[in-house]
Design a protein around this motif. Structure first.
Motif, short mmCIF file in Angstrom:
data_model
loop_
_atom_site.label_atom_id
_atom_site.label_comp_id
_atom_site.label_asym_id
_atom_site.label_seq_id
_atom_site.Cartn_x
_atom_site.Cartn_y
_atom_site.Cartn_z
N ARG A 250 2.43 13.31 -5.76
CA ARG A 250 1.13 12.68 -5.55
C ARG A 250 1.18 11.17 -5.76
N GLU A 251 0.36 10.50 -4.94
CA GLU A 251 0.19 9.06 -5.07
C GLU A 251 -0.43 8.76 -6.44
N ASP A 252 -1.39 9.62 -6.84
CA ASP A 252 -1.99 9.42 -8.16
C ASP A 252 -1.22 10.21 -9.20
N GLY A 253 0.08 10.33 -8.98
CA GLY A 253 0.92 11.03 -9.93
C GLY A 253 2.21 10.26 -10.09
N PRO A 312 -7.31 8.81 -10.57
CA PRO A 312 -8.74 8.77 -10.23
C PRO A 312 -9.50 9.81 -11.07
N PRO A 313 -10.81 9.68 -11.13
CA PRO A 313 -11.59 10.64 -11.92
C PRO A 313 -11.54 12.03 -11.31
N LEU A 447 -10.64 14.58 -3.07
CA LEU A 447 -10.38 13.29 -2.42
C LEU A 447 -8.93 13.22 -1.92
N LEU A 448 -8.01 13.42 -2.81
CA LEU A 448 -6.61 13.12 -2.49
C LEU A 448 -5.88 14.26 -1.79
N LYS A 455 -5.27 4.13 2.61
CA LYS A 455 -5.07 3.30 1.42
C LYS A 455 -6.26 2.37 1.20
N ASN A 456 -6.79 1.81 2.31
CA ASN A 456 -7.91 0.87 2.20
C ASN A 456 -9.15 1.56 1.66
N ASP A 457 -9.47 2.73 2.23
CA ASP A 457 -10.63 3.49 1.75
C ASP A 457 -10.48 3.79 0.26
N LEU A 458 -9.28 4.16 -0.11
CA LEU A 458 -9.00 4.54 -1.50
C LEU A 458 -9.22 3.35 -2.43
N ALA A 459 -8.74 2.18 -2.00
CA ALA A 459 -8.89 0.98 -2.81
C ALA A 459 -10.37 0.66 -3.01
#
Ligand SMILES: Nc1ncnc2c1ncn2[C@@H]1O[C@H](COP(=O)(O)OP(=O)(O)OP(=O)(O)O)[C@@H](O)[C@H]1O
Ligand SMILES: [Mg+2]
Lengths: 525, 325
Positions: A250-253, A312-313, A447-448, A455-459
């Protein structure tokens, strides 16, 4: 949404990992097979001469065979910990029965007239065994080895759950991440391996009985060679990470840890079922846990502060099919009764009672409802059936038991529960395929894993609770006709965790601290 | 020389062999004859300790077999089992070379010996050496099994129905070849069969067995003409005439009768077929029936006499002989 990456692109991009996983897989299979042959063959030979021992030995091996593979791995952990040893032991136990049984039947099946004439010519018992019985039994023995190999290639995928590596890392990572390419990148090579070994051994097995003397020489050497592929997934590192397959991809991992924190530490892949305990037993040092997990409390672990906000939350909310909400309007109100009632520490405590104190999720749910004055007697209605699903961990079991009571107490609807639906992908697919009507999901996961924004939306969302919630609510509504109801209250986000006493003695509080410690440590060596 | 004294074998209360004694002289062939289950195989296997006797004593060439290690003992005794027992994963040459290998012969010696032996058995090494048992006919397999037992030139040979798996015609053929093998002339042989004709043809000495006991021992003539009891008599009933004619030789009737004087002084006599006086009456009658002549010359070389017989004069002599017995 990003353009779907093709399977080939994924495999090419991950070719390093793919290769090392495949080699580890072959190695695991072959080491365990080799040990099983070394032990099973003499045992089979021995019981072929002793009828009374035969049924006992075959019985025990048979019972071992019937233990589900996950359960067998589970039994191994308290005894042998995690990593290669328990994985190889479990695989070895699975390979044992076919090898013992076929050696036994193979030798029993040798024409007694042939062995008798061998003895009649003056061969000793050993000479009869090696020159006559074994070569003639070899086709049957090989059939057993073939069965064992195919079983082991399959079961070896589960080794990824206990940090022993293999193609299971991709398979389970892919299931957790809803990434079909990743699943296939693990599943296809695993299937090909099984087919390849099966074919190879079937050729050897069908080779003329006359060539069996050569076969019985070549095969052990080949096995030994293949076994050496297995490079033990971790050496003795100072600080070892143990992450779930999902977290690894994961990107958030793990990917975020590497890109945003520049955290570079040796890691092993491990199932979250055994991860906390492994950390507690000092088999691994850093794990990727969930912040409300009850085992945090049970095993005296602490979470590291995410000072660069890469996680992310993950607010939990009921995710429901919209057609069900329209059909039974009263449902939404009943479900929302729980909204805002559970914060992080309450959830951790509820999880602790189930995970550690071994209370049943039903009882914990019941106690919670009573304590919060939410209890109403079940109306035993029969207006319709609501099917509740849950992922395979305690928090979800507790939540759906609470929802069951709320729905049956406040409406005329009846609830059916389908628990243990594995990971996100399985639950989500069940929901969209109308096999369940709702399950508790986390905003970050939605979300993920499901929406996969650019990436832009995520930012732009920048980890804000409200923005993320609104984004997933809109996205699920438009794309899948699913409704996110009000958040329950707690945030079960990813967190890095360490043993409390180790973190304190090394003075590590944040992920940045960890990174600093790991990189200086690496410099020293 | 094999001497067995009071040997028995008890399989869980069943007396498979019940206190029997026999002796096989050097160079002699002894046949164990009897119906299925009478204990022939058990008796034979006790001789090379594939089965250990429950009681009694056995000595071969003066040595007590129980004093020797079974494997070592067996390497000095040729053994052909009831079903040929060839190794299916060994070529003919490898099968034949098993015992030399155990005895650690060098390769060229083994090969030369295999060549010589297979030649005698009409299975030339060059043609058959590399073949596997399943590529051979039943008769060829039997011969390989015999070669395997003979290769190390053991003084003693044990054979358990070596021709059992063959059809009657092939069987008669293989048996004939067997009788003519120079290899076998000097050997002490114990042969098991339930085929009376085979026993008569091959045995110098026959032990008729029933229910684990030897009912009668002797040569073919004794057995057929002087049965010891009802079992022995009945045993030969179904082909008595043939067996009697096979058991009796011209020697036995030389002084009883011969052909009419009309034949004795015939000018054609020089062209009549000839036979040795040691031959059986049956053999003589076979020659007569195959020949265009009505008479044959029987010659006794030691006494240097010859007589002329016709079919009817042989029958007459046989009838008289039976009346005197
Ligand atoms: N291993 C054994 N265990 C128990 N009984 C046996 C065993 N071997 C032979 N017998 C019994 O001993 C008796 C003699 O058997 P044996 O094999 O000597 O007979 P045989 O005369 O060779 O018969 P055949 O002509 O059928 O080969 C039979 O009643 C048989 O059932
Ligand atoms: Mg027999």
């Amino acid at each position: 949404m990003e353009v779907q990456q093709s399977l080939w692109e994924f495999m090419a991009q991950q070719s390093d990992k793919l290769l090392s996983q495949t080699l580890a897989h072959i190695g695991l299979t072959c080491i365990s097979l080799l040990i099983a042959v070394v032990i099973g063959l003499p045992l089979g030979i021995w019981i072929a001469q002793r009828n009374k021992a035969a049924w006992l030995v075959l019985g025990i091996a048979g019972v071992l065979q019937t233990i589900p593979s996950i359960a067998l791995l589970g039994f191994m952990i308290p005894l042998l910990g995690i990593g290669a040893l328990p994985a190889i032991t479990a695989l070895f136990l699975y390979a044992l029965l076919p090898i013992i049984r076929n050696t036994y039947t193979g030798i029993r099946g040798v024409n007694p007239a042939v062995t008798e004439s061998a003895r009649g010519m003056g061969m000793s018992r050993w000479q009869v065994l090696f020159n006559v019985e074994l070569p003639l039994a070899m086709p049957v023995i090989l059939a057993g080895i073939r069965t064992a190999t195919v079983i082991n290639v399959g079961v070896a995928t589960l080794a990824a759950y206990i940090a022993a590596g293999g193609l299971g890392e991709f398979i389970f990572g892919g299931i957790a991440l809803n990434n079909s390419n990743m699943i296939l990148a693990g599943a296809i090579p695993a299937a090909l391996l099984a087919i390849f070994f099966d074919l190879l051994l079937s050729l050897v097995q069908k080779a003329n009985v006359r060539k069996m003397r050569k076969v019985s020489l070549v095969l052990p050497i080949l096995l030994l060679l293949l076994s050496s592929f297995y490079i033990f997934p971790y050496a003795d590192a100072k600080m070892l990470g143990g992450f779930t397959p999902e977290f690894m991809g994961r990107e958030d991992g793990y990917l975020g840890l590497k890109s945003k924190y520049q955290l570079n530490m040796p890691t092993v892949v491990i199932s979250d079922a055994v991860m906390y305990k492994a950390a507690y037993e000092k088999k691994i040092d850093v794990i990727s846990g969930y912040s409300t997990d009850g085992r945090l409390k049970a095993y005296n672990l602490i979470t590291l502060e995410d000072d660069k906000s890469i996680f992310p939350p993950y607010y939990a909310s009921p995710l429901v099919r919209k057609d069900v909400l329209t059909k039974y309007p009263e449902l939404e109100a009943a479900i929302n009764l729980l909204s805002g009632k559970i914060n992080d520490s309450i959830m951790t405590d509820l999880n602790y009672r189930v995970d550690y104190l071994k209370q049943s999720p039903e009882k914990v749910a019941q106690d919670f409802i009573l304590a919060n004055d939410l209890y109403k007697k079940s109306k035993n209605g029969n207006k319709g059936v609501i099917r509740l699903g849950s992922k395979i961990f305690a928090e979800q079991y507790i939540l759906i038991n609470i929802y069951k009571a709320l729905i049956e107490g406040n409406t005329e609807l009846k609830v059916e529960t389908k628990t243990g639906l594995g990971g996100t992908k399985i639950c989500f697919d069940a929901l969209t395929n109308n096999e369940i009507d709702m399950y508790p999901e986390y905003t970050g996961t939605g979300l993920l894993v499901i929406l996969k924004p650019t990436k832009n939306d995520l930012a732009a969302l920048s980890g804000s609770r409200e923005k993320v919630f609104n984004y997933v609510q809109k996205g699920f509504d438009e794309q899948y006709n699913l409704q996110w109801l009000k958040p329950i209250g707690f945030n079960n986000a990813y967190a890095l965790m360490m043993r409390k006493e180790q973190a304190q003695s090394l003075n590590i509080r944040t992920i940045t601290d960890l990174k600093d410690y790991v990189s200086t440590d690496n410099h020293r060596h | 020389m094999i001497i067995a004294e009071h040997i028995s074998k008890i399989f869980n209360d069943i007396k498979a062999v019940d206190d029997i004694s026999f002796e096989v002289k050097e160079g002699e062939t002894m046949v164990l004859l009897g119906t299925s289950g009478c204990g022939k195989t058990t008796t034979l296997k006790m001789l090379n300790r594939l089965i250990d006797a429950s009681g009694g004593s056995i000595s071969i060439d003066g040595k007590n077999i129980f004093d020797q290690q079974p494997e070592i003992l067996r390497r000095t005794i040729g053994y052909v089992s009831q079903s040929n027992g060839l190794f299916p994963h060994y070529s003919v040459e490898e099968n034949v070379s098993v015992v030399p290998k155990l005895l650690k012969w060098d390769k060229s010696k083994t090969r030369n010996r295999a060549q010589e032996l297979l030649e005698q058995l009409k299975l030339p090494l060059e043609e058959f050496g590399h073949k596997y048992p399943d590529e051979l006919s039943g008769g060829q397999q039997q011969r390989v099994a015999i070669a395997r037992a003979l290769i190390s030139n053991p003084p003693v040979l044990l054979m358990d129905e070596p021709f059992g798996a063959l059809d009657p015609i092939t069987r008669a053929g293989v048996r004939k070849e067997f009788l003519e093998l120079p290899e076998l002339k000097q050997k002490t042989i114990v042969l098991v069969t339930h085929d009376v004709q085979e026993a008569f043809e091959l045995g110098d000495h026959i032990c008729l067995m029933d229910k684990g006991k030897i009912v009668q021992a002797g040569n073919a003539k004794d057995l057929i003409l002087k049965p010891a009891n009802a079992f022995a008599r009945n045993f030969f009933d179904h082909q008595r005439l043939f067996l009697e004619l096979s058991a009796l030789t011209f020697q036995d009737i030389l002084n009883i009768a011969d052909a009419d004087s009309a034949f004795q002084n015939n000018a054609d006599n020089a062209s009549l077929p000839e036979i040795s006086a040691k031959a059986s009456l049956w053999a003589g009658m076979e020659i007569l029936s195959a020949s265009s002549k009505d008479a044959l010359i029987v010659r006794n070389d030691t006494l240097n006499i010859s007589k002329i017989y016709t079919t009817s004069s042989i029958q007459e002599a046989y009838r008289i002989l039976k009346q005197h017995n």
